[in-house]
Design a protein around this motif. Structure first.
Motif, PDB file in Angstrom:
ATOM      1  N   GLN A 131       0.564  -0.812   0.174  1.00  0.00           N
ATOM      2  CA  GLN A 131      -0.086   0.353  -0.257  1.00  0.00           C
ATOM      3  C   GLN A 131       1.012   1.002   0.018  1.00  0.00           C
ATOM      4  O   GLN A 131       0.578   2.343  -0.786  1.00  0.00           O
ATOM      5  CB  GLN A 131      -0.366   0.276   1.329  1.00  0.00           C
ATOM      6  CG  GLN A 131      -1.698   0.969   1.335  1.00  0.00           C
ATOM      7  CD  GLN A 131      -3.014   1.239   0.393  1.00  0.00           C
ATOM      8  OE1 GLN A 131      -3.210   0.193  -0.415  1.00  0.00           O
ATOM      9  NE2 GLN A 131      -2.855   2.494  -0.602  1.00  0.00           N
ATOM     10  N   ALA A 132       1.753   1.093  -0.195  1.00  0.00           N
ATOM     11  CA  ALA A 132       2.941   1.969   0.513  1.00  0.00           C
ATOM     12  C   ALA A 132       3.558   3.018  -0.484  1.00  0.00           C
ATOM     13  O   ALA A 132       3.398   3.469  -0.624  1.00  0.00           O
ATOM     14  CB  ALA A 132       3.786   2.405   1.594  1.00  0.00           C
ATOM     15  N   LEU A 133       4.003   1.619  -1.710  1.00  0.00           N
ATOM     16  CA  LEU A 133       4.504   1.570  -2.397  1.00  0.00           C
ATOM     17  C   LEU A 133       3.628   2.330  -3.740  1.00  0.00           C
ATOM     18  O   LEU A 133       3.522   3.133  -4.638  1.00  0.00           O
ATOM     19  CB  LEU A 133       4.728   0.399  -3.547  1.00  0.00           C
ATOM     20  CG  LEU A 133       5.776  -0.189  -4.021  1.00  0.00           C
ATOM     21  CD1 LEU A 133       6.980   1.071  -4.402  1.00  0.00           C
ATOM     22  CD2 LEU A 133       5.646  -1.227  -4.782  1.00  0.00           C
ATOM     23  N   ILE A 134       1.881   1.974  -3.456  1.00  0.00           N
ATOM     24  CA  ILE A 134       1.212   2.547  -4.174  1.00  0.00           C
ATOM     25  C   ILE A 134       0.970   4.371  -3.482  1.00  0.00           C
ATOM     26  O   ILE A 134       0.984   4.691  -4.523  1.00  0.00           O
ATOM     27  CB  ILE A 134      -0.661   1.432  -4.020  1.00  0.00           C
ATOM     28  CG1 ILE A 134      -0.519   0.183  -4.872  1.00  0.00           C
ATOM     29  CG2 ILE A 134      -1.853   2.313  -4.578  1.00  0.00           C
ATOM     30  CD1 ILE A 134      -1.279  -0.138  -4.235  1.00  0.00           C
ATOM     31  N   ASP A 135       0.721   4.549  -2.922  1.00  0.00           N
ATOM     32  CA  ASP A 135       0.869   5.811  -2.231  1.00  0.00           C
ATOM     33  C   ASP A 135       1.906   6.696  -2.341  1.00  0.00           C
ATOM     34  O   ASP A 135       1.659   7.517  -3.373  1.00  0.00           O
ATOM     35  CB  ASP A 135       0.447   6.053  -0.800  1.00  0.00           C
ATOM     36  CG  ASP A 135      -0.945   5.105  -0.315  1.00  0.00           C
ATOM     37  OD1 ASP A 135      -1.205   5.544  -0.896  1.00  0.00           O
ATOM     38  OD2 ASP A 135      -0.636   5.093   1.017  1.00  0.00           O
ATOM     39  N   SER A 136       3.072   5.891  -2.440  1.00  0.00           N
ATOM     40  CA  SER A 136       4.505   6.746  -3.638  1.00  0.00           C
ATOM     41  C   SER A 136       4.360   6.334  -5.092  1.00  0.00           C
ATOM     42  O   SER A 136       4.811   7.762  -5.564  1.00  0.00           O
ATOM     43  CB  SER A 136       5.259   5.995  -2.900  1.00  0.00           C
ATOM     44  OG  SER A 136       5.208   4.740  -3.722  1.00  0.00           O
ATOM     45  N   GLY A 137       3.192   6.144  -5.501  1.00  0.00           N
ATOM     46  CA  GLY A 137       3.704   6.466  -6.987  1.00  0.00           C
ATOM     47  C   GLY A 137       3.539   5.664  -7.780  1.00  0.00           C
ATOM     48  O   GLY A 137       3.593   6.114  -8.957  1.00  0.00           O
ATOM     49  N   LYS A 138       4.385   4.763  -7.061  1.00  0.00           N
ATOM     50  CA  LYS A 138       5.830   4.191  -7.798  1.00  0.00           C
ATOM     51  C   LYS A 138       4.944   2.650  -8.542  1.00  0.00           C
ATOM     52  O   LYS A 138       5.853   2.259  -9.056  1.00  0.00           O
ATOM     53  CB  LYS A 138       7.020   3.438  -6.869  1.00  0.00           C
ATOM     54  CG  LYS A 138       8.073   5.086  -6.313  1.00  0.00           C
ATOM     55  CD  LYS A 138       8.926   4.297  -5.611  1.00  0.00           C
ATOM     56  CE  LYS A 138       9.718   5.331  -4.387  1.00  0.00           C
ATOM     57  NZ  LYS A 138      10.563   4.338  -4.024  1.00  0.00           N
ATOM     58  N   PHE A 179       1.886  -5.156  -9.985  1.00  0.00           N
ATOM     59  CA  PHE A 179       1.551  -6.114  -9.019  1.00  0.00           C
ATOM     60  C   PHE A 179       1.523  -7.962  -9.728  1.00  0.00           C
ATOM     61  O   PHE A 179       1.817  -9.121  -9.201  1.00  0.00           O
ATOM     62  CB  PHE A 179       1.839  -6.449  -7.593  1.00  0.00           C
ATOM     63  CG  PHE A 179       1.672  -4.981  -6.713  1.00  0.00           C
ATOM     64  CD1 PHE A 179       2.898  -4.666  -7.058  1.00  0.00           C
ATOM     65  CD2 PHE A 179       0.427  -4.684  -5.337  1.00  0.00           C
ATOM     66  CE1 PHE A 179       2.329  -3.169  -6.572  1.00  0.00           C
ATOM     67  CE2 PHE A 179       0.639  -4.067  -5.158  1.00  0.00           C
ATOM     68  CZ  PHE A 179       1.545  -3.217  -5.217  1.00  0.00           C
ATOM     69  N   ALA A 180       0.505  -7.467 -10.801  1.00  0.00           N
ATOM     70  CA  ALA A 180      -0.761  -8.707 -11.231  1.00  0.00           C
ATOM     71  C   ALA A 180       0.721  -8.561 -12.393  1.00  0.00           C
ATOM     72  O   ALA A 180       0.929  -9.855 -12.340  1.00  0.00           O
ATOM     73  CB  ALA A 180      -1.895  -8.176 -11.596  1.00  0.00           C
ATOM     74  N   ALA A 181       0.458  -8.160 -12.938  1.00  0.00           N
ATOM     75  CA  ALA A 181       1.987  -8.184 -14.504  1.00  0.00           C
ATOM     76  C   ALA A 181       3.462  -9.042 -13.595  1.00  0.00           C
ATOM     77  O   ALA A 181       4.191 -10.012 -14.508  1.00  0.00           O
ATOM     78  CB  ALA A 181       2.770  -7.202 -14.910  1.00  0.00           C
ATOM     79  N   LEU A 200       9.408   2.186   3.842  1.00  0.00           N
ATOM     80  CA  LEU A 200       9.132   0.641   3.333  1.00  0.00           C
ATOM     81  C   LEU A 200       9.010   0.264   2.029  1.00  0.00           C
ATOM     82  O   LEU A 200       8.873  -0.688   0.883  1.00  0.00           O
ATOM     83  CB  LEU A 200       7.888   0.202   3.895  1.00  0.00           C
ATOM     84  CG  LEU A 200       7.652  -0.903   5.388  1.00  0.00           C
ATOM     85  CD1 LEU A 200       6.052  -0.543   6.105  1.00  0.00           C
ATOM     86  CD2 LEU A 200       8.514  -1.418   5.926  1.00  0.00           C
ATOM     87  N   THR A 201       9.209   1.226   0.751  1.00  0.00           N
ATOM     88  CA  THR A 201       9.292   1.644  -0.474  1.00  0.00           C
ATOM     89  C   THR A 201      10.150   1.589  -1.672  1.00  0.00           C
ATOM     90  O   THR A 201       9.825   1.026  -2.577  1.00  0.00           O
ATOM     91  CB  THR A 201       8.439   2.821  -1.146  1.00  0.00           C
ATOM     92  OG1 THR A 201       9.519   4.179  -0.609  1.00  0.00           O
ATOM     93  CG2 THR A 201       6.789   3.117  -0.485  1.00  0.00           C
ATOM     94  N   VAL A 202      11.368   1.704  -0.787  1.00  0.00           N
ATOM     95  CA  VAL A 202      12.848   1.135  -0.833  1.00  0.00           C
ATOM     96  C   VAL A 202      13.204  -0.167   0.198  1.00  0.00           C
ATOM     97  O   VAL A 202      13.014   0.289   1.368  1.00  0.00           O
ATOM     98  CB  VAL A 202      13.353   2.808  -1.302  1.00  0.00           C
ATOM     99  CG1 VAL A 202      13.012   3.127  -1.943  1.00  0.00           C
ATOM    100  CG2 VAL A 202      13.282   3.010   0.466  1.00  0.00           C
TER     101      VAL A 202
END
Lengths: 361, 153
Positions: free
Chosen positions: A156-163, A169-171, A257-259
Motif C-alpha cells: 500500500q505504501a508503494l501504491i501511495d508513493s505512486g511508484k 503487482f499482477a504483471a 517501506l517503499t525502498v
C-alpha cells in the motif's frame, strides 16, 4: 592454466559447482527433514561425482521454529552422515547466509570445497503465527501481525508513493508463474494474464492471491569449490565475484517501506553495477517486492528477472534464498548467462538482504 | 515425493513463557500506556521515535529522554483484513495501520476499527482507544484499537 574472473569481494575465486533441490510441495507429510535432505545431498554430490569426503566444511541454514524442536539442525546432519566428525556450522537463517559463511571460510584458504544445505517445512505449523514470533516481542509480536499483512502495508505504501499499481503487482505474478511453467521444481505455475489475475479477490488489500507466495515444504543444497578445484568438478563454474549482506532496523515503522536501502548497499558492495547483468534471481516472496528490489539494484529492462519463477513459484522457508543462487548458477553453467545476480531476503518487508554476483569465464 | 499411504500425525504444542525485564525505555513506554499516554524518545538530531527504543533505529546512537506524543496521529500505510486470523487483536474485519503520532517521526503498528476498506486511507487522522484504567496493565494492547479521529468510540 585456468581463467578466473576479477573479484569484487574476497581474493580467492570460489565457484558454485553443483546445486540440487527437493520437489517443492505444499505438504511433505511422509518424510521428515532428514529424509527430505538425503536425496538432495545425494544429488548435489552425485551429479559431480564426489562424496562428503571431498568437502572440508559443511554449513546449513534452517530454523527450529518451523520444526518445533530445539537443535533440529543437528539431527539434519544425519542426511550427510558426519562420521568421522566433520567441520560444520549452522546459521538460523536462509541457506544463502550459510553459503556466505562457507564462502568466508573458503577465502581463508585452509579448505578447497564446502557443502551448503538448507531446509524448511512450512506445513507442520501455522507459518503466519510462527513468523510473527520473529518480530519485536513487546511492540509487534503481541498483536500477531502475519507476514502477508505486513507485506500488504508495504504494498500500500508503494501504491501511495505512486511508484506502482495493483496491475504492476499482477504483471510480476503473471510473468513469474508463466516462467515457472518451464521450471520442473515449481509448485505454482500457470499461464494467466494480468487482467485475469486482477479479477481475484483480495487476501488483504491491496494484495490478491496471485501476489502471495505459496506455502512450501522444501530443501536445497549447493557445493562450493575454490580455484582449480572448481574446474575439476564443473566445466564452467559460476564464480562468486561479489557477495554482501545488510540489514535494516527491526522497527518496521521507522523504515521507508517503499525502498530497500540494505539491498542497494549490499548490491554496491557486491559490485552489481560494475558490468552488465543477464539474469537476476530475486527472492521476492510478495510480487510487489520484486519491483522494490529491481529498483534497489538498478536493474535495467534488459535483465531477465526470475526466469525460474522466483519465490512466487515456490517459497520453501530458509531455502528460497539459496535456491536463487542455485538457479543463477544453472544459468551460468548452461551459458544462458554470463553474469547473474542472486538475492536472498529475510525478515518482514525485506528487512535483511544478501546479494551475490556470479560470473562464468 | 510424498507417499500415498496414510500419514499419522500428533499434536505438538510449544510455548515459551518467559518473564523478561523490559528496561528503561520500553518500560517507560508501556508504563505510559498503562497511564493512558503515548511516549516517545529522542534519537539522532532530536527526531522522536515511537515506539521508543534504547537506540536510534537508523543510526544506532543512544536515545535520550521521554516525550509525550499524540494522542492523535496520521495513518502512513494500511491494509484491510476481511478475514481476521484467530490471534489477531480484533475478531471482526479491521485494518492494520502504521500510525505516525503527532510529534513523532516514526510510525507505530496497531489496528483500526472501521466500517470497511473504503473508510480507510493513508493520511487519515486517527486516535487510540485505550482500555479502561482498570484493564490497563502496561502492554501494547492497553490500546484496544484506533478509530478515526472525531469518530465514535
Amino acid at each position: 592454466m585456468s581463467r578466473f574472473p576479477e573479484l569484487t569481494s574476497g581474493s580467492r575465486p570460489v565457484g558454485v559447482v553443483s546445486f540440487a533441490q527437493y520437489d517443492n510441495v505444499r505438504r511433505e507429510g511422509a518424510h521428515n527433514e532428514v529424509e527430505m535432505l538425503m536425496p538432495v545431498v545425494a544429488e548435489v554430490f552425485g551429479s559431480i561425482g564426489i562424496t562428503k569426503d571431498d568437502v572440508g566444511f559443511i554449513c546449513s541454514g534452517s530454523t527450529d521454529y518451523l520444526v518445533g524442536g530445539p537443535f533440529s539442525f543437528v539431527t539434519a546432519l544425519d542426511a550427510v552422515g558426519v562420521w568421522p566428525p566433520r567441520a560444520e556450522s549452522h546459521v538460523e537463517m536462509d541457506g544463502a547466509w550459510a553459503l556466505y559463511e562457507a564462502w568466508v571460510l573458503l577465502q581463508e584458504g585452509e579448505i578447497d570445497a564446502a557443502l551448503v544445505y538448507c531446509f524448511g517445512r512450512s506445513s507442520p505449523g501455522d507459518l503466519s503465527e510462527i513468523l510473527a514470533l520473529q518480530l519485536d516481542p513487546y511492540y509487534l509480536a503481541p498483536l500477531w501481525p502475519d507476514p502477508t499483512s505486513l507485506a500488504a502495508l508495504q504494498a500500500q505504501a508503494l501504491i501511495d508513493s505512486g511508484k506502482a499499481t495493483e496491475a504492476d503487482f499482477a504483471a510480476v505474478a503473471s510473468r513469474s508463474r508463466r516462467a515457472a511453467l518451464s521450471n520442473p521444481k515449481a509448485q505454482v505455475a500457470y499461464d494467466r494474464t494480468t487482467e485475469e489475475l486482477l479479477a481475484e479477490d483480495y487476501e488483504v488489500t491491496p494484495l490478491r492471491r496471485h501476489a502471495l507466495p505459496p506455502l512450501t515444504d522444501g530443501a536445497a543444497a549447493v557445493v562450493l569449490a575454490a580455484g582449480e578445484k572448481a574446474y575439476e568438478w564443473c566445466e564452467r563454474p559460476a564464480f562468486i565475484t561479489g557477495i554482501d549482506h545488510r540489514i535494516e532496523t527491526h522497527s518496521i515503522g521507522a523504515r521507508d517501506l517503499t525502498v530497500s536501502p540494505s539491498t542497494t548497499l549490499a548490491g554496491e558492495k557486491a559490485g552489481v553495477g560494475h558490468k552488465g547483468v543477464d539474469v537476476a534471481e530475486l527472492h521476492a516472496p510478495y510480487a510487489h517486492q520484486e519491483l522494490i528490489l529491481a529498483e534497489a539494484l538498478a536493474l535495467d529492462e534488459g535483465v531477465s528477472r526470475n526466469p525460474s519463477g522466483g519465490a512466487l513459484a515456490a517459497n520453501p522457508m530458509m531455502s528460497a534464498g539459496l535456491i536463487r543462487i542455485g538457479e543463477s548458477a544453472k544459468a551460468i553453467w548452461s551459458g544462458q548467462a554470463g553474469r547473474a545476480v542472486a538475492h536472498a531476503t529475510s525478515g518482514p518487508c525485506l528487512q535483511q538482504n544478501l546479494v551475490c554476483v556470479l560470473e562464468g569465464v | 515425493m510424498a507417499d500415498q499411504a496414510e500419514i499419522y500425525t500428533a499434536d505438538h504444542v510449544l510455548e515459551y513463557p518467559y518473564l523478561r525485564s523490559v528496561g528503561p525505555v520500553v518500560g517507560a513506554f508501556l508504563t505510559g500506556l498503562r497511564d493512558g499516554k503515548v511516549l516517545g524518545t529522542k534519537g539522532t538530531g532530536g527526531r522522536v521515535i515511537v515506539p521508543p527504543t534504547e537506540y536510534d533505529p537508523e543510526t544506532g546512537e543512544e536515545t535520550a529522554g521521554m516525550v509525550e506524543v499524540g494522542p492523535e496521529g496520521t495513518v502512513t500505510t494500511w491494509t484491510w483484513v476481511a478475514r481476521p486470523r484467530p490471534k489477531h487483536p480484533l475478531p471482526e474485519p479491521f485494518a492494520w495501520v502504521l500510525v505516525r503520532f503527532d510529534g513523532a517521526d516514526t510510525s507505530f503498528l496497531h489496528v483500526l476499527k472501521a466500517s470497511g476498506p473504503e473508510a480507510v486511507a493513508s493520511g487519515m487522522r486517527v486516535r487510540p482507544e485505550f482500555r479502561t484504567e482498570g484493564e490497563r496493565v502496561g502492554h501494547v494492547k492497553d490500546i484496544s484499537h484506533f478509530v478515526a479521529a472525531g469518530g465514535a468510540p
